[in-house]
Design a protein around this motif. Structure first.
Motif, PDB file in Angstrom:
ATOM      1  N   MET A 126     -78.350  -2.892 -33.625  1.00 34.40           N
ATOM      2  CA  MET A 126     -79.711  -2.663 -33.682  1.00 34.40           C
ATOM      3  C   MET A 126     -80.424  -3.845 -32.679  1.00 34.40           C
ATOM      4  O   MET A 126     -79.925  -5.020 -32.259  1.00 34.40           O
ATOM      5  CB  MET A 126     -80.398  -3.141 -35.122  1.00 34.40           C
ATOM      6  CG  MET A 126     -80.352  -1.841 -35.866  1.00 34.40           C
ATOM      7  SD  MET A 126     -80.378  -2.373 -37.665  1.00 34.40           S
ATOM      8  CE  MET A 126     -78.743  -2.891 -38.063  1.00 34.40           C
ATOM      9  N   ALA A 127     -81.725  -3.667 -32.207  1.00 29.83           N
ATOM     10  CA  ALA A 127     -82.227  -4.518 -31.309  1.00 29.83           C
ATOM     11  C   ALA A 127     -83.905  -5.004 -31.651  1.00 29.83           C
ATOM     12  O   ALA A 127     -84.246  -3.817 -32.529  1.00 29.83           O
ATOM     13  CB  ALA A 127     -82.273  -4.015 -29.749  1.00 29.83           C
ATOM     14  N   LEU A 181     -79.193  -9.466 -30.616  1.00 28.73           N
ATOM     15  CA  LEU A 181     -78.953  -8.060 -31.394  1.00 28.73           C
ATOM     16  C   LEU A 181     -78.396  -8.372 -32.703  1.00 28.73           C
ATOM     17  O   LEU A 181     -77.950  -9.204 -32.994  1.00 28.73           O
ATOM     18  CB  LEU A 181     -78.133  -7.311 -30.469  1.00 28.73           C
ATOM     19  CG  LEU A 181     -78.485  -7.093 -28.976  1.00 28.73           C
ATOM     20  CD1 LEU A 181     -77.184  -6.423 -28.206  1.00 28.73           C
ATOM     21  CD2 LEU A 181     -79.736  -6.420 -28.754  1.00 28.73           C
ATOM     22  N   LEU A 182     -78.715  -7.235 -33.301  1.00 27.42           N
ATOM     23  CA  LEU A 182     -78.119  -7.246 -35.144  1.00 27.42           C
ATOM     24  C   LEU A 182     -77.039  -6.431 -35.130  1.00 27.42           C
ATOM     25  O   LEU A 182     -77.189  -5.281 -34.486  1.00 27.42           O
ATOM     26  CB  LEU A 182     -79.325  -6.760 -35.756  1.00 27.42           C
ATOM     27  CG  LEU A 182     -79.100  -6.765 -37.059  1.00 27.42           C
ATOM     28  CD1 LEU A 182     -78.716  -8.034 -38.005  1.00 27.42           C
ATOM     29  CD2 LEU A 182     -80.240  -6.153 -38.058  1.00 27.42           C
ATOM     30  N   ALA A 186     -81.539  -9.773 -40.087  1.00 27.50           N
ATOM     31  CA  ALA A 186     -82.487  -8.862 -39.715  1.00 27.50           C
ATOM     32  C   ALA A 186     -83.755  -9.539 -39.226  1.00 27.50           C
ATOM     33  O   ALA A 186     -84.337  -9.138 -38.167  1.00 27.50           O
ATOM     34  CB  ALA A 186     -82.732  -7.614 -40.818  1.00 27.50           C
ATOM     35  N   GLY A 187     -84.107 -10.371 -40.027  1.00 24.30           N
ATOM     36  CA  GLY A 187     -85.594 -11.038 -39.805  1.00 24.30           C
ATOM     37  C   GLY A 187     -85.529 -12.039 -38.694  1.00 24.30           C
ATOM     38  O   GLY A 187     -86.235 -12.106 -37.747  1.00 24.30           O
ATOM     39  N   VAL A 240     -75.157 -13.610 -24.911  1.00 22.25           N
ATOM     40  CA  VAL A 240     -75.638 -12.455 -25.623  1.00 22.25           C
ATOM     41  C   VAL A 240     -75.108 -12.723 -27.283  1.00 22.25           C
ATOM     42  O   VAL A 240     -73.973 -13.166 -27.661  1.00 22.25           O
ATOM     43  CB  VAL A 240     -75.101 -11.011 -25.509  1.00 22.25           C
ATOM     44  CG1 VAL A 240     -75.808  -9.834 -26.400  1.00 22.25           C
ATOM     45  CG2 VAL A 240     -75.801 -10.698 -23.899  1.00 22.25           C
ATOM     46  N   ARG A 241     -76.237 -12.841 -28.252  1.00 20.05           N
ATOM     47  CA  ARG A 241     -75.663 -13.164 -29.695  1.00 20.05           C
ATOM     48  C   ARG A 241     -75.957 -11.632 -30.432  1.00 20.05           C
ATOM     49  O   ARG A 241     -76.541 -11.230 -30.318  1.00 20.05           O
ATOM     50  CB  ARG A 241     -76.806 -14.065 -30.172  1.00 20.05           C
ATOM     51  CG  ARG A 241     -77.057 -15.551 -29.635  1.00 20.05           C
ATOM     52  CD  ARG A 241     -77.862 -16.305 -30.131  1.00 20.05           C
ATOM     53  NE  ARG A 241     -77.939 -16.319 -31.615  1.00 20.05           N
ATOM     54  CZ  ARG A 241     -78.697 -16.198 -32.502  1.00 20.05           C
ATOM     55  NH1 ARG A 241     -80.070 -15.850 -32.176  1.00 20.05           N
ATOM     56  NH2 ARG A 241     -78.784 -16.650 -33.836  1.00 20.05           N
ATOM     57  N   LEU A 242     -74.820 -11.612 -31.063  1.00 15.96           N
ATOM     58  CA  LEU A 242     -74.503 -10.488 -31.669  1.00 15.96           C
ATOM     59  C   LEU A 242     -74.359 -11.156 -33.240  1.00 15.96           C
ATOM     60  O   LEU A 242     -73.607 -11.741 -33.654  1.00 15.96           O
ATOM     61  CB  LEU A 242     -73.247  -9.716 -31.821  1.00 15.96           C
ATOM     62  CG  LEU A 242     -72.995  -9.271 -30.492  1.00 15.96           C
ATOM     63  CD1 LEU A 242     -71.649  -8.374 -30.436  1.00 15.96           C
ATOM     64  CD2 LEU A 242     -74.221  -8.109 -29.994  1.00 15.96           C
ATOM     65  N   VAL A 243     -75.826 -10.990 -34.103  1.00 15.34           N
ATOM     66  CA  VAL A 243     -75.872 -11.631 -35.142  1.00 15.34           C
ATOM     67  C   VAL A 243     -75.566 -10.527 -36.401  1.00 15.34           C
ATOM     68  O   VAL A 243     -76.217  -9.396 -36.533  1.00 15.34           O
ATOM     69  CB  VAL A 243     -77.251 -11.890 -35.745  1.00 15.34           C
ATOM     70  CG1 VAL A 243     -77.465 -12.619 -36.901  1.00 15.34           C
ATOM     71  CG2 VAL A 243     -78.025 -12.736 -34.384  1.00 15.34           C
ATOM     72  N   ALA A 244     -74.399 -10.764 -37.135  1.00 19.74           N
ATOM     73  CA  ALA A 244     -73.731 -10.064 -38.166  1.00 19.74           C
ATOM     74  C   ALA A 244     -74.384 -10.229 -39.481  1.00 19.74           C
ATOM     75  O   ALA A 244     -74.492 -11.398 -39.785  1.00 19.74           O
ATOM     76  CB  ALA A 244     -72.372  -9.952 -38.131  1.00 19.74           C
TER      77      ALA A 244
END
Length: 321
Positions: free
Chosen positions: A253-254, A91-92, A79-80, A34-38
């Motif tokens: 966010m997803a 996920l964001l 976000a993009g 799972v990637r959490l993009v900060a």
């Protein structure tokens, strides 16, 4: 079910049959890392929260959890990537401003932030603190309100919480200082301390040590309540402007298409991780208040704040693209 009238037995059976595959989806997720993009740089509140809960999520999900920083454009770069991802494992992480402020300021993104993303949960709430260089004459909000347009304020970037909080304050006071945007709250705070900029609203977690050391002077807190770590610093509302409230939320966010059962599972697992004593204590040290609310509650609050910030954007004629 045996004692229910026949029509109700059928309805119950249909509901059970409908729920089974959805439950299976949530139970089987995740099937890969799972990637959490900060959306902001390392060391900012969302990034810190993501890294604090990373070990717990890896344990419960039995998959690696990777935190990646992709700052820029007020959070829109990250976000993009997430909004346009077809991957249910991306996920964001970032401030709620991605959903509440950015849609008002960026009209040419090529995608709709509010329909492409949905909040999973609010990690924690946070405030901005109006800080000034201690060599200036700005010792109160009243003094701040008397500054001419030639004076400057720093922000963590155009459209960020620090920028929009100052725009809200200036709209309230009828002032207009010169805006100097930076790439993140850290550099903004450094230039205020260095005397290159007079003041700025900066997230509390970044400026707390500098306030305590005397390198920054705290004037006011942006939210409805005083900071537990800065009890002597009044809110803007207490300083003569009732109703002023610029509270923000670090948010998970997803992509909008992520199935609801998966969203609910992620929210529950994140809430559990945030409830641990060690993490709550660490967040309290950063002046972050744990929220861990449901996706529906997060969505409801984001709609309210979207309307509020829309009014500010319209008043100040802000548009960033």
């Amino acid at each position: 079910m045996k004692n229910l009238p026949s029509p109700f037995r059928w309805l119950s059976l249909i509901a059970m049959l409908w729920a089974m595959p959805h439950l299976a989806i949530a139970q089987n997720w995740p099937t890969k890392p799972v990637r959490l993009v900060a959306s902001f740089p390392p060391g900012t509140p969302g990034d810190v929260i993501a890294r604090l809960i990373q070990p717990a999520l890896q344990t419960v999900w039995s998959q690696p959890v990777i935190v990646e920083n992709k700052p820029g454009a007020g959070g829109n770069l990250a976000a993009g990537e997430v909004a346009q991802s077809k991957d249910e494992h991306t996920l964001l992480v970032g401030p709620d401003t991605v959903l509440t402020i950015n849609p008002h300021l960026y009209k040419r993104l090529g995608f709709d932030l509010r329909t492409s993303l949905k909040p999973v949960t609010y990690f924690a709430s946070f405030n901005q603190v109006l800080v000034c260089n201690p060599a200036t004459e700005i010792v109160s909000l009243q003094k701040f309100s008397q500054l001419p347009a030639s004076r400057t304020y720093a922000s963590g970037g155009a459209g960020t919480p620090s920028h929009m909080t100052m725009e809200m304050l200036q709209s309230t006071l009828g002032t207009k200082l010169t805006h100097v945007p930076y790439r993140g709250p850290g550099p903004a705070a450094l230039d205020i301390m260095g005397g290159n900029v007079d003041c700025g609203f900066i997230v509390a977690s970044v400026v707390l040590p500098h306030i305590q050391s005397g390198r920054l002077r705290a004037i006011a807190v942006s939210g409805k309540e005083r900071s537990a770590l800065l009890p002597a610093v009044p809110t803007v509302a207490e300083s003569g402007h009732p109703g002023f409230d610029a509270t923000f939320f670090e948010t998970l966010m997803a992509p909008a298409g992520l199935p609801a059962p998966v969203v609910e599972r992620i929210q529950r697992d994140v809430r559990t991780a945030l409830q641990t004593t060690a993490i709550r204590s660490r967040l309290a040290e950063m002046d972050l208040r744990v929220e861990a609310n449901s996706s529906q509650d997060a969505l409801s609050r984001s709609r309210e704040d979207f309307a509020k910030w829309g009014t500010i954007a319209q008043k100040t004629k802000l548009q960033l693209d």
